[in-house]
Design an enzyme around this catalytic site. Structure first.
Site, short mmCIF file in Angstrom:
data_model
loop_
_atom_site.label_atom_id
_atom_site.label_comp_id
_atom_site.label_asym_id
_atom_site.label_seq_id
_atom_site.Cartn_x
_atom_site.Cartn_y
_atom_site.Cartn_z
N GLY A 1 40.83 40.75 50.98
CA GLY A 1 40.02 40.40 52.34
C GLY A 1 40.85 39.36 53.17
O GLY A 1 40.41 40.35 55.08
N LYS B 1 40.78 31.39 46.35
CA LYS B 1 39.68 31.50 45.94
C LYS B 1 39.56 30.25 44.88
O LYS B 1 38.59 30.38 44.31
CB LYS B 1 38.89 32.53 46.79
CG LYS B 1 38.99 33.31 45.34
CD LYS B 1 38.07 34.46 46.35
CE LYS B 1 38.95 36.34 45.52
NZ LYS B 1 38.14 37.29 45.46
N GLU C 1 40.34 45.34 40.00
CA GLU C 1 40.69 45.24 37.89
C GLU C 1 39.11 46.04 37.71
O GLU C 1 39.22 46.51 35.79
CB GLU C 1 40.42 43.73 37.65
CG GLU C 1 39.23 43.47 37.70
CD GLU C 1 39.34 42.48 39.37
OE1 GLU C 1 38.17 41.30 39.70
OE2 GLU C 1 39.84 42.88 40.02
N LYS D 1 35.70 46.53 47.05
CA LYS D 1 36.21 46.66 45.63
C LYS D 1 36.46 47.51 44.41
O LYS D 1 37.33 48.93 44.21
CB LYS D 1 36.88 45.40 44.84
CG LYS D 1 35.51 45.27 44.75
CD LYS D 1 36.38 43.79 43.91
CE LYS D 1 35.53 42.36 43.32
NZ LYS D 1 36.29 41.78 42.37
N GLN E 1 49.40 39.39 47.41
CA GLN E 1 48.34 40.54 47.91
C GLN E 1 47.32 40.30 48.46
O GLN E 1 46.27 39.28 48.05
CB GLN E 1 47.57 40.97 46.00
CG GLN E 1 46.83 41.93 46.18
CD GLN E 1 46.95 42.46 44.45
OE1 GLN E 1 46.97 42.52 44.14
NE2 GLN E 1 45.11 41.86 44.54
N LYS F 1 45.98 48.92 46.16
CA LYS F 1 46.46 48.45 44.56
C LYS F 1 44.64 48.91 43.47
O LYS F 1 44.26 48.52 44.52
CB LYS F 1 46.45 46.66 43.89
CG LYS F 1 46.10 46.53 42.59
CD LYS F 1 46.43 44.90 42.33
CE LYS F 1 45.27 44.29 41.53
NZ LYS F 1 44.48 45.02 41.43
N HIS G 1 49.88 38.36 37.98
CA HIS G 1 49.38 37.74 38.43
C HIS G 1 48.83 36.04 37.75
O HIS G 1 48.83 36.23 36.87
CB HIS G 1 47.41 38.18 38.68
CG HIS G 1 47.10 39.28 39.34
ND1 HIS G 1 46.85 39.14 40.80
CD2 HIS G 1 47.88 40.65 39.13
CE1 HIS G 1 46.88 40.65 41.09
NE2 HIS G 1 47.13 41.55 40.42
N SER H 1 47.43 36.28 44.30
CA SER H 1 46.44 36.40 44.96
C SER H 1 45.33 36.03 44.44
O SER H 1 45.49 34.67 43.52
CB SER H 1 46.36 37.92 44.07
OG SER H 1 45.87 37.89 42.57
N GLY H 2 43.97 36.33 46.01
CA GLY H 2 42.56 35.58 44.96
C GLY H 2 42.44 34.99 46.54
O GLY H 2 43.02 33.63 46.14
N GLY H 3 42.15 35.29 48.00
CA GLY H 3 41.57 34.51 48.74
C GLY H 3 42.72 34.11 49.65
O GLY H 3 42.35 33.29 50.70
#
Length: 414
Positions: A362, A309, A179, A152, A359, A176, A301, A337-339
């Site tokens: 990985g 995750k 952050e 990222k 989103q 995107k 988000h 989003s997130g995992g």
């Protein structure tokens, strides 16, 4: 006439439509009753203090009232006149300010707010909200999709833009920024903007679909405004802001500028867990989402309903609030989003519905056959869900999805 703590507790009080009603969970300090602690919360967050006060005839009483106690949960009503219209920092200095550190409570958590119309109408609210799906992308029957290049941070500008191009060709709607990525030497903001939008245009020509880019403008407020203008000049439809770290006042100013350009705001919530992760203290994500809606973000988000995750939270309840009627204020499009990876999509969309942005990072770029194949797998899983097909049925038709399922199955990462 004096003001004492007892003046801030009235369990017979009925909040009015003009009150801001806040729900707190508190753990009173040793030797203090819940009633005593509740009165101190209301006092310290409005116009009281530890000593009895004398007031004159021209005093305007802006005292809050602790009006309900249910176990460790208390309700506090604040008169709307206590707050400056359109000033979120001032509001939060009252309802989430000194009380977070007062000794009368061992812990205190702002759980929820009921916002009166007088306060809500003093803020702009979102410009687009969930209508970005149709107004920007021309779709209203499926989630829109986004991806962050991986790694990222550390990619060169050329590599970053190329990853976006590959993802766009595979069916992703939005590139995107992470952050953490703003204007570092390895990937300068201006170069990244120009190169990414050029490849966006190429991807649109090749796919026949609208594509866009969530570039991170987070910085000091003046720099953010300059970056918003730069994105608009180059034909961008969005900016991304790390709303917690940039600050509510900065977000509010950016919202005013983006409206002039007809642009949407994608809100990243980095640092939110510093406020909301501990269940007994701080400010809940629900309240942070409410503030974000009032100040005008279009996408936010809100988690993955426990499927990714990150720590579990009330994603579904938050999403419902962001879509609820709030005196006619535009809604907010939730971002999951997130995992995430394609095998989790059916359960995710069962929980969140399809009026969302999904989103994957990985879960796209970690595909054994690369970014484009990972994007194809994501899009196939989403389109198949909308068409009422099982993910295995879609995998039987789409080799890229079959490979993703072989790699990740339907397991939640940690």
């Amino acid at each position: 006439m004096g003001i004492t703590y007892e003046d801030f507790l009235d369990l017979d009080y009925e909040p009015t439509d003009e009150d801001l009603v806040c729900t707190f969970r508190i753990d009173p300090a040793t030797g203090m009753t819940t009633e005593e602690a509740a009165s101190r919360v209301a006092s310290e967050s409005s116009n009281g203090t530890w000593a009895a006060l004398q007031t004159g005839a021209d005093f305007t009483d802006m005292g809050a009232t602790a009006f309900s106690i249910d176990g460790d949960t208390i309700g506090v009503a604040y008169p709307a006149g206590l707050f400056e219209p359109g000033n979120m920092p001032q509001i939060l200095s009252c309802i989430a300010g000194n009380i977070m550190g007062m000794k009368a409570v061992d812990t205190i958590r702002l759980m929820d707010c009921e916002w009166p119309e007088a306060i809500v109408s003093s803020f702009d609210g979102p410009l687009f909200g969930s209508s970005v799906r149709e107004e920007i992308f021309g779709v209203d029957d499926r989630p829109i999709t986004a991806t962050v290049p991986k790694p990222k941070v550390g990619l060169s500008t050329k590599s970053h833009a190329q990853v976006g191009y590959d993802a766009w060709l595979g069916g992703v709607d939005l590139l995107k920024d992470d952050e953490n990525l703003t204007d570092q030497a390895f990937n300068p903001f201006a170069d990244r903007l120009t190169q990414s939008l050029a490849l966006r245009d190429d991807a649109e020509d090749e796919t026949g679909e609208k594509k866009s880019y969530l570039i991170n403008v987070t910085a000091d407020t003046q720099t953010m405004l300059d970056r918003v203008d730069e994105v608009a000049e180059q034909g961008g439809e969005y900016v991304m802001v790390d709303i917690i770290t940039a600050g509510w006042a900065g977000l509010q100013t950016v919202r005013e500028r983006t409206e002039k350009h007809g642009m949407a705001i994608h809100a990243h919530r980095a640092m939110h867990a510093a406020f909301d992760r501990m269940p007994t203290h701080g400010v809940s994500m629900r309240v942070l989402a409410q503030i974000s809606r009032l100040l005008g973000v279009d996408q936010l988000h809100t988690g993955t309903a426990g499927l990714g995750k990150l720590a579990n939270e009330d994603t579904v309840g938050i999403n419902e609030w962001m879509r609820s009627d709030l005196y006619g204020t535009t809604d907010v499009l939730p971002v999951a989003s997130g995992g995430l990876h394609p095998g989790l999509l059916p359960d995710l969309l069962d929980a969140t519905g399809t009026n969302v942005c999904v989103q994957l990072g990985g879960g796209i770029h970690g595909h054994p056959d690369g970014t484009r194949a990972g994007a194809v797998a994501l899009r196939a899983a989403i389109d198949g869900y909308v068409d009422g097909k099982s993910i295995q049925e879609v995998a039987d038709e789409t080799s890229e999805l079959a490979v993703a399922l072989d790699k990740w199955g339907t397991e939640t990462p940690r």
